[in-house]
Design a protein around this motif. Structure first.
Motif, mmCIF file in Angstrom:
data_model
loop_
_atom_site.group_PDB
_atom_site.id
_atom_site.type_symbol
_atom_site.label_atom_id
_atom_site.label_comp_id
_atom_site.label_asym_id
_atom_site.label_seq_id
_atom_site.Cartn_x
_atom_site.Cartn_y
_atom_site.Cartn_z
ATOM 1 N N GLY A 1 0.792 -1.215 0.000
ATOM 2 C CA GLY A 1 0.000 0.000 0.000
ATOM 3 C C GLY A 1 0.829 1.272 0.000
ATOM 4 O O GLY A 1 2.009 1.278 -0.376
ATOM 5 N N ASN B 1 -0.368 3.654 -4.167
ATOM 6 C CA ASN B 1 -0.627 4.640 -3.127
ATOM 7 C C ASN B 1 -2.115 4.982 -3.045
ATOM 8 O O ASN B 1 -2.500 5.859 -2.274
ATOM 9 C CB ASN B 1 0.186 5.915 -3.397
ATOM 10 N N TYR B 2 -2.934 4.284 -3.816
ATOM 11 C CA TYR B 2 -4.359 4.597 -3.929
ATOM 12 C C TYR B 2 -5.217 3.450 -3.406
ATOM 13 O O TYR B 2 -5.175 2.334 -3.910
ATOM 14 C CB TYR B 2 -4.715 4.916 -5.386
ATOM 15 N N GLU B 3 -6.026 3.766 -2.427
ATOM 16 C CA GLU B 3 -6.886 2.785 -1.775
ATOM 17 C C GLU B 3 -7.784 2.063 -2.776
ATOM 18 O O GLU B 3 -7.920 0.836 -2.727
ATOM 19 C CB GLU B 3 -7.722 3.493 -0.706
ATOM 20 N N ILE C 1 -8.162 -1.980 -3.609
ATOM 21 C CA ILE C 1 -9.447 -2.673 -3.494
ATOM 22 C C ILE C 1 -9.783 -3.392 -4.796
ATOM 23 O O ILE C 1 -10.204 -4.556 -4.777
ATOM 24 C CB ILE C 1 -10.555 -1.684 -3.083
ATOM 25 N N PRO D 1 -0.602 -3.256 3.966
ATOM 26 C CA PRO D 1 -1.473 -2.140 3.632
ATOM 27 C C PRO D 1 -0.953 -0.781 4.069
ATOM 28 O O PRO D 1 -1.611 0.237 3.831
ATOM 29 C CB PRO D 1 -2.774 -2.489 4.349
ATOM 30 N N LEU E 1 -3.102 2.322 5.603
ATOM 31 C CA LEU E 1 -4.505 1.934 5.436
ATOM 32 C C LEU E 1 -4.931 0.879 6.454
ATOM 33 O O LEU E 1 -6.125 0.693 6.699
ATOM 34 C CB LEU E 1 -4.757 1.434 4.012
ATOM 35 N N THR F 1 -6.978 2.659 9.044
ATOM 36 C CA THR F 1 -8.011 3.613 8.638
ATOM 37 C C THR F 1 -9.060 3.065 7.685
ATOM 38 O O THR F 1 -10.136 3.648 7.578
ATOM 39 C CB THR F 1 -7.371 4.826 7.935
ATOM 40 N N SER F 2 -8.788 1.981 6.989
ATOM 41 C CA SER F 2 -9.638 1.619 5.856
ATOM 42 C C SER F 2 -10.616 0.477 6.127
ATOM 43 O O SER F 2 -10.267 -0.699 6.031
ATOM 44 C CB SER F 2 -8.790 1.268 4.632
ATOM 45 N N LEU G 1 -11.126 -1.249 2.578
ATOM 46 C CA LEU G 1 -10.164 -2.301 2.245
ATOM 47 C C LEU G 1 -10.483 -3.569 3.027
ATOM 48 O O LEU G 1 -10.439 -4.677 2.479
ATOM 49 C CB LEU G 1 -8.733 -1.830 2.523
#
Length: 144
Positions: free
Chosen positions: A8, A51-53, A57, A74, A77, A80-81, A84
């Motif tokens: 990530g 670098n993009y969630e 996904i 990750p 993330l 926080t995600s 994901l």
């Protein structure tokens, strides 16, 4: 068996970003070592970093649709995600995933102690440097 290795945010900066925490090994070196290890164990492997969630996904969805195992670091993330996490839970219908962290997140800032992903992972490897990726790959190779 195919294993998708996902990295990530900021992991493209390995070897440059905080070497006192993450070491001096670059992501390119980690991926080269994993490819060699996978070949020795007869496992197909693919490595990706974003670098993009949303891109991570999408790749998790691809792995779920294809029945691949996943090794994921990750990065930030982890803490926080929920999105994901919601994608990764689908992998449990197949080979599952292993969460990897280069540093020992439990010995760092308090906000790093919580993972949305750990409760649904097969396992978590943290604090063993980049060796954690190889340990996760060995696990999947033995299960193959």
């Amino acid at each position: 068996m195919k294993v998708l290795v996902l990295n990530g945010p900021n992991l493209n900066r390995l070897g440059k970003r905080q070497p006192e925490v993450y070491g001096s090994t670059t992501l390119a070196v980690v991926e080269k070592q994993l490819r060699e290890q996978a070949e020795q164990r007869g496992v197909e492997i693919e490595c990706r970093q974003s670098n993009y969630e949303g891109e991570l996904i999408d790749w998790v969805h691809e792995a779920a649709d294809s029945g691949w195992a996943v090794i994921i670091n990750p990065g930030g993330l982890t803490h926080t995600s929920v999105a994901l996490r919601d994608a990764l839970v689908e992998l449990n219908d197949h080979h599952g995933f292993i969460e990897v962290h280069i540093s020992n997140v439990h010995a760092r800032e308090p906000f790093r102690h919580h993972s949305y992903l750990s409760p649904i992972a097969i396992g978590v490897i943290a604090g063993l440097g980049t060796d954690g990726y190889g340990l996760a790959l060995d696990y999947f190779a033995r299960r193959n």
